[in-house]
Design a protein around this motif. Structure first.
Motif, PDB file in Angstrom:
ATOM      1  N   LEU A  26      -3.723   0.555   1.290  1.00 38.23           N
ATOM      2  CA  LEU A  26      -3.154   1.607   2.137  1.00 38.23           C
ATOM      3  C   LEU A  26      -3.730   1.551   3.548  1.00 38.23           C
ATOM      4  O   LEU A  26      -3.633   2.515   4.313  1.00 38.23           O
ATOM      5  N   SER A  27      -4.327   0.422   3.898  1.00 38.66           N
ATOM      6  CA  SER A  27      -4.958   0.258   5.202  1.00 38.66           C
ATOM      7  C   SER A  27      -4.316  -0.904   5.949  1.00 38.66           C
ATOM      8  O   SER A  27      -3.698  -1.790   5.352  1.00 38.66           O
ATOM      9  N   GLY A  28      -4.457  -0.926   7.238  1.00 41.82           N
ATOM     10  CA  GLY A  28      -3.954  -2.035   8.040  1.00 41.82           C
ATOM     11  C   GLY A  28      -2.445  -2.175   7.925  1.00 41.82           C
ATOM     12  O   GLY A  28      -1.697  -1.196   7.867  1.00 41.82           O
ATOM     13  N   ASP A  29      -1.978  -3.414   7.837  1.00 38.34           N
ATOM     14  CA  ASP A  29      -0.541  -3.683   7.802  1.00 38.34           C
ATOM     15  C   ASP A  29       0.120  -3.168   6.528  1.00 38.34           C
ATOM     16  O   ASP A  29       1.337  -2.950   6.502  1.00 38.34           O
ATOM     17  N   ASP A  30      -0.673  -2.997   5.455  1.00 36.59           N
ATOM     18  CA  ASP A  30      -0.087  -2.557   4.184  1.00 36.59           C
ATOM     19  C   ASP A  30       0.207  -1.058   4.145  1.00 36.59           C
ATOM     20  O   ASP A  30       0.909  -0.577   3.250  1.00 36.59           O
ATOM     21  N   ALA A  31      -0.344  -0.310   5.095  1.00 30.68           N
ATOM     22  CA  ALA A  31      -0.247   1.149   5.043  1.00 30.68           C
ATOM     23  C   ALA A  31       1.196   1.640   5.050  1.00 30.68           C
ATOM     24  O   ALA A  31       1.492   2.710   4.505  1.00 30.68           O
ATOM     25  N   ASN A  32       2.093   0.887   5.669  1.00 30.59           N
ATOM     26  CA  ASN A  32       3.494   1.320   5.772  1.00 30.59           C
ATOM     27  C   ASN A  32       4.412   0.582   4.815  1.00 30.59           C
ATOM     28  O   ASN A  32       5.632   0.561   5.012  1.00 30.59           O
ATOM     29  N   PRO A  59     -11.169  -3.780   4.533  1.00 32.95           N
ATOM     30  CA  PRO A  59     -12.101  -3.035   3.675  1.00 32.95           C
ATOM     31  C   PRO A  59     -11.679  -1.628   3.307  1.00 32.95           C
ATOM     32  O   PRO A  59     -12.223  -1.046   2.379  1.00 32.95           O
ATOM     33  N   GLY A  60     -10.723  -1.047   4.005  1.00 30.19           N
ATOM     34  CA  GLY A  60     -10.401   0.352   3.782  1.00 30.19           C
ATOM     35  C   GLY A  60     -11.306   1.261   4.593  1.00 30.19           C
ATOM     36  O   GLY A  60     -12.179   0.806   5.339  1.00 30.19           O
ATOM     37  N   THR A  61     -11.116   2.565   4.438  1.00 27.77           N
ATOM     38  CA  THR A  61     -11.850   3.528   5.264  1.00 27.77           C
ATOM     39  C   THR A  61     -12.353   4.698   4.427  1.00 27.77           C
ATOM     40  O   THR A  61     -11.824   5.006   3.355  1.00 27.77           O
ATOM     41  N   LEU A  62     -13.381   5.355   4.936  1.00 23.46           N
ATOM     42  CA  LEU A  62     -13.949   6.569   4.340  1.00 23.46           C
ATOM     43  C   LEU A  62     -13.806   7.722   5.317  1.00 23.46           C
ATOM     44  O   LEU A  62     -14.017   7.563   6.522  1.00 23.46           O
ATOM     45  N   LYS A  63     -13.473   8.911   4.790  1.00 25.37           N
ATOM     46  CA  LYS A  63     -13.304  10.078   5.649  1.00 25.37           C
ATOM     47  C   LYS A  63     -13.626  11.345   4.868  1.00 25.37           C
ATOM     48  O   LYS A  63     -13.180  11.521   3.736  1.00 25.37           O
ATOM     49  N   VAL A  64     -14.399  12.247   5.465  1.00 24.41           N
ATOM     50  CA  VAL A  64     -14.669  13.549   4.875  1.00 24.41           C
ATOM     51  C   VAL A  64     -13.470  14.457   5.129  1.00 24.41           C
ATOM     52  O   VAL A  64     -12.997  14.585   6.275  1.00 24.41           O
ATOM     53  N   VAL A  92       1.034  -2.788  -3.358  1.00 27.46           N
ATOM     54  CA  VAL A  92       0.909  -1.485  -2.700  1.00 27.46           C
ATOM     55  C   VAL A  92       1.563  -0.423  -3.579  1.00 27.46           C
ATOM     56  O   VAL A  92       2.762  -0.508  -3.867  1.00 27.46           O
ATOM     57  N   PRO A  93       0.816   0.610  -4.004  1.00 22.35           N
ATOM     58  CA  PRO A  93       1.405   1.643  -4.877  1.00 22.35           C
ATOM     59  C   PRO A  93       2.125   2.719  -4.094  1.00 22.35           C
ATOM     60  O   PRO A  93       1.706   3.126  -2.997  1.00 22.35           O
ATOM     61  N   GLY A  94       3.211   3.217  -4.683  1.00 15.91           N
ATOM     62  CA  GLY A  94       3.796   4.445  -4.185  1.00 15.91           C
ATOM     63  C   GLY A  94       2.991   5.625  -4.681  1.00 15.91           C
ATOM     64  O   GLY A  94       2.026   5.485  -5.443  1.00 15.91           O
ATOM     65  N   VAL A  95       3.368   6.812  -4.262  1.00 14.26           N
ATOM     66  CA  VAL A  95       2.698   8.022  -4.733  1.00 14.26           C
ATOM     67  C   VAL A  95       2.972   8.175  -6.226  1.00 14.26           C
ATOM     68  O   VAL A  95       4.114   8.043  -6.685  1.00 14.26           O
TER      69      VAL A  95
END
Length: 735
Positions: free
Chosen positions: A624-630, A220-225, A725-728
């Motif tokens: 950009l979460s889980g196994d895809d983050a890297n 699901p991804g994550t939320l962060k302030v 997965v996108p690069g910057v």
């Protein structure tokens, strides 16, 4: 505030003049009464002729007694102000009684009770809400009015119902149904729910689906302030320097101050450091529209009047034009204030939408002339005008039928540029393809089932990704909305999706897990769309919504109907009226704002359960979460940052993650973000060749868009997307 400019323009087209300002008038006796002998909505003038009351903006009326609500002047039947009353004896140019310089100086537009020298007027306050400006709040239309008996006098100007003297539509050319907010027509907007009189038996041909549960996304991804916006985030945009601009209205509080000691109403936020700096502007940007120019300049268009008792350094923004320039490679521009000149819009526009055209000109449509009740037709601006490539108006406002047709729901229309240079325009429940060059409607579509979808019941609209595989043809989705402008309004869970350029284009219906007003959709570089913010009950406006919708929704356009929606994480921050969301260069989604009170309030209480929100939140999507983050592509180098929409080519080198199978190249334009709209927002998947599956070092050749209809000029971001997965991203300029 006056409607003189639009009135003059409309007179040039006699048909429009006859519709908006009919000239068949009964006789009256001005010496007896301004209203006796005139129909509802008309006023008697000195030559004993009845004219529409709102057409008197450029006429010198005799003074009349003060009103109990402190409104005055030409737009209020010539009402004066009581110098001994609670408001003050001077009538400001915006029709408010008061006693400050903004009310009393003729040089500031004072209408009556004026003092040219100012005398011993008290100093301007920086903390007390002002009454000389047009609107620090907004007109609220409320829930539908009870229907009259249907036996009233016939309309003479297309308005009707309880708020217009009980008039009925009768044989009015546009239709005999009186809508809930008092306009005549023949659509389901007029003849369906809330219809006051006439053949009130028409509903949309196909009922909209109700809410449908959606499975939780496996990743699901994550939320962060991460930071603080410094100012309420009413408008936003990602600029070519990679920073985010927040833009707000004149307020009696923000967290940032300018060098002149006043509060800042705009800020520049650096996502890399989460630091923010204040920016100044000269005219009130309250509920403006906006767009990027072809040269990359960010532009704010229209706004509202001054609030001089809050800040006497900020002027009238109704016709305001504001420019902010940032550069891909020139950091010296960072932190510079908004630029404003003597150039203005042709007509005043509050809640206008904008779209960049293929030649770099800007199409600007809709809005309010004065911020007053939209049920009074003379307050509205159902026209469009064109700005040149520098953002300067051509000085002509042209009537646009769909904006007139759309009843009270005429502002902030959804506008998307199509691959033949025409526009897909949606407002209320209506949509069409419009040819700007020919000033004509090319094609109309069935009404979208469900409730209303644009302000003040705004849902969200996204132009789904374009590519050569789909012939660069548009695919548009519109979700959410509501029934009327009141806190009791139910919201809509349904979505309509249409390919407007298909020969027999029809709405395909789908549904979110719950009703959502003020929900906004943002494209992601992998081709999905993420939907955030909003409420399950109510409408746009101050203190008009509750039951916040906190869950992130993820939409996969290519999935099978009924399986496109999944749910992401749930925020604990309500994001209601005046919230924003936008994609950043690193592929995350920034979420900010929520200022559902008239002036900022830092803590909720029993009276205002939803306070002003300054926290900036980042949603990290599944890719950009889980196994895809890297598994990002890295070391991305473009052979040029200047692209042309002419099917030419450029090269991209990058390092792919181990075992990479495919690549996509996303060309992305984020647009001007406000009120759930992303003006100009679009994404293209460009054709590539040369990718070698499984290899680390890659060099691909990319073909640019075929023409400026597909990719109008301006700043874009390029994302290399490997296996989803996108690069910057990197900013480029497209011409």
């Amino acid at each position: 505030m006056k409607s003189v400019a639009v009135f003059t323009i409309l007179l040039a087209t006699q048909a429009c003049a006859n519709i908006l300002f009919p000239f068949v008038q009964p006789t009256c006796d001005f010496s007896l009464s301004k209203h006796q002998g005139c129909l509802s909505g008309q006023i008697c003038i000195a030559n004993n002729t009845c004219i529409p009351a709102k057409r008197v903006a450029d006429l010198q009326l005799r003074d009349s007694a003060p009103r109990p609500d402190g409104r005055c002047g030409k737009d209020f039947d010539g009402a004066t102000c009581d110098p001994e009353g609670e408001y003050g004896g001077c009538c400001s140019q915006y029709g408010f009684c008061g006693k400050k310089e903004g009310h009393c100086l003729k040089s500031n537009g004072c209408q009556s009770g004026c003092d040219e020298d100012g005398g011993d007027l008290p100093p301007t306050s920086t903390t007390v809400p002002d009454s000389s400006g047009a609107q620090s709040s907004e007109p609220v239309m409320g829930s539908p009015t009870a229907a009259p008996d249907g036996d009233g006098p016939a309309t003479t100007d297309g308005t009707c119902g309880a708020e217009n003297g009980g008039t009925i539509c009768g044989d009015w050319p546009r239709g005999s149904c009186c809508s809930m907010y008092g306009f005549c027509g023949n659509s389901s907007t007029h003849c369906g729910e809330g219809c006051q009189s006439g053949p009130c038996d028409q509903e949309p041909t196909t009922p909209a689906p109700g809410p449908k549960p959606a499975m939780a996304n496996a990743n699901p991804g994550t939320l962060k302030v991460v930071g603080d916006s410094g100012v309420p985030a009413m408008h936003a945009g990602l600029l070519p320097n990679g920073r985010v601009i927040f833009l707000d209205k004149v307020e009696d509080y923000s967290k940032l101050n300018l060098s002149n000691g006043h509060y800042a109403y705009s800020s520049e936020y650096d996502p890399a450091t989460n630091e923010v700096v204040p920016l100044a502007y000269n005219t009130n940007a309250f509920c403006a529209g906006g767009i990027f120019l072809a040269n990359g300049t960010f532009m704010s268009i229209g706004g509202n009047g001054p609030l001089v008792d809050i800040d006497d350094s900020v002027g009238d923004g109704f016709a305001g034009l504001r420019w902010l320039t940032r550069s891909i490679d020139d950091d010296s521009l960072n932190g510079q204030d908004w630029i404003e000149t003597n150039d203005k819009l042709d007509t005043k526009r509050w809640y206008a939408s904008a779209q960049t055209m293929p030649d770099g000109t800007i199409f600007v449509a809709s809005g309010s002339l004065n911020g007053l009740d939209p049920r009074v037709r003379a307050n509205n601006n159902p026209t469009y005008e064109i700005l040149n490539r520098d953002g300067i108006s051509n000085g002509e406002s042209i009537p646009m039928d769909i904006l007139y047709k759309a009843d009270a729901y005429y502002m902030y229309p959804f506008i998307h540029l199509l691959n033949d240079g025409t526009l897909f325009v949606f407002v209320s429940r209506f949509s069409e393809i419009f040819d700007v060059g020919k000033n004509e409607t090319v094609k109309t579509f069935d009404e979208l089932s469900g409730t209303y979808r644009t302000y003040p019941n705004t849902g969200g609209s996204v132009l789904l990704p374009l590519s050569s595989a789909n012939g660069w043809h548009a695919d548009v989705i519109i979700c959410g909305g509501g029934s009327y402008q009141d806190i009791t309004s139910p919201t809509d869970p349904s979505c309509g999706r249409i390919r407007p350029q298909q020969e027999d284009a029809k709405w395909e219906m789908d549904s979110m897990p719950q009703g959502r007003g003020m929900v906004e959709g943002t494209l992601l570089p992998d081709g999905s769309a993420v939907w955030v913010n909003g409420a399950n009950l109510g409408a746009q406006g101050f203190e008009l919504a509750e039951d916040p919708t906190l869950e992130v929704l993820i939409y996969e356009p290519a999935a099978e109907l009924g399986k496109r929606w999944t749910t992401g994480p749930k925020s604990d921050i309500p994001r209601l009226y005046h919230s924003v969301a936008l994609l950043l260069l690193d592929g995350t989604l920034m979420i900010a704002g929520s200022n559902p009170v008239q002036m900022p309030k830092l803590e909720p209480d029993a009276e205002d359960p939803y306070a002003t929100e300054f926290r900036v939140e980042i949603y990290t999507p599944p890719y950009l979460s889980g196994d895809d983050a890297n598994r990002r592509p890295t070391d991305i180098v473009l052979s040029t940052l200047d692209l042309k929409s002419d099917s030419s080519t450029f090269d991209v080198t990058f390092n792919a993650p181990e075992g990479a199978k495919e690549v996509k190249l996303a060309l992305y334009h984020g647009g001007f973000v406000t009120h759930s709209l992303h003006m100009g927002h679009r994404m293209l998947f460009l054709d590539t060749e040369g990718f070698k599956s499984g290899e680390k070092e890659q060099k691909i050749t990319v073909t640019t868009p075929p023409n400026s209809n597909v990719a109008p000029p301006g700043p874009y971001m390029v994302y290399v997307v490997v296996d989803g997965v996108p690069g910057v991203g990197q900013f480029v300029m497209v011409s």
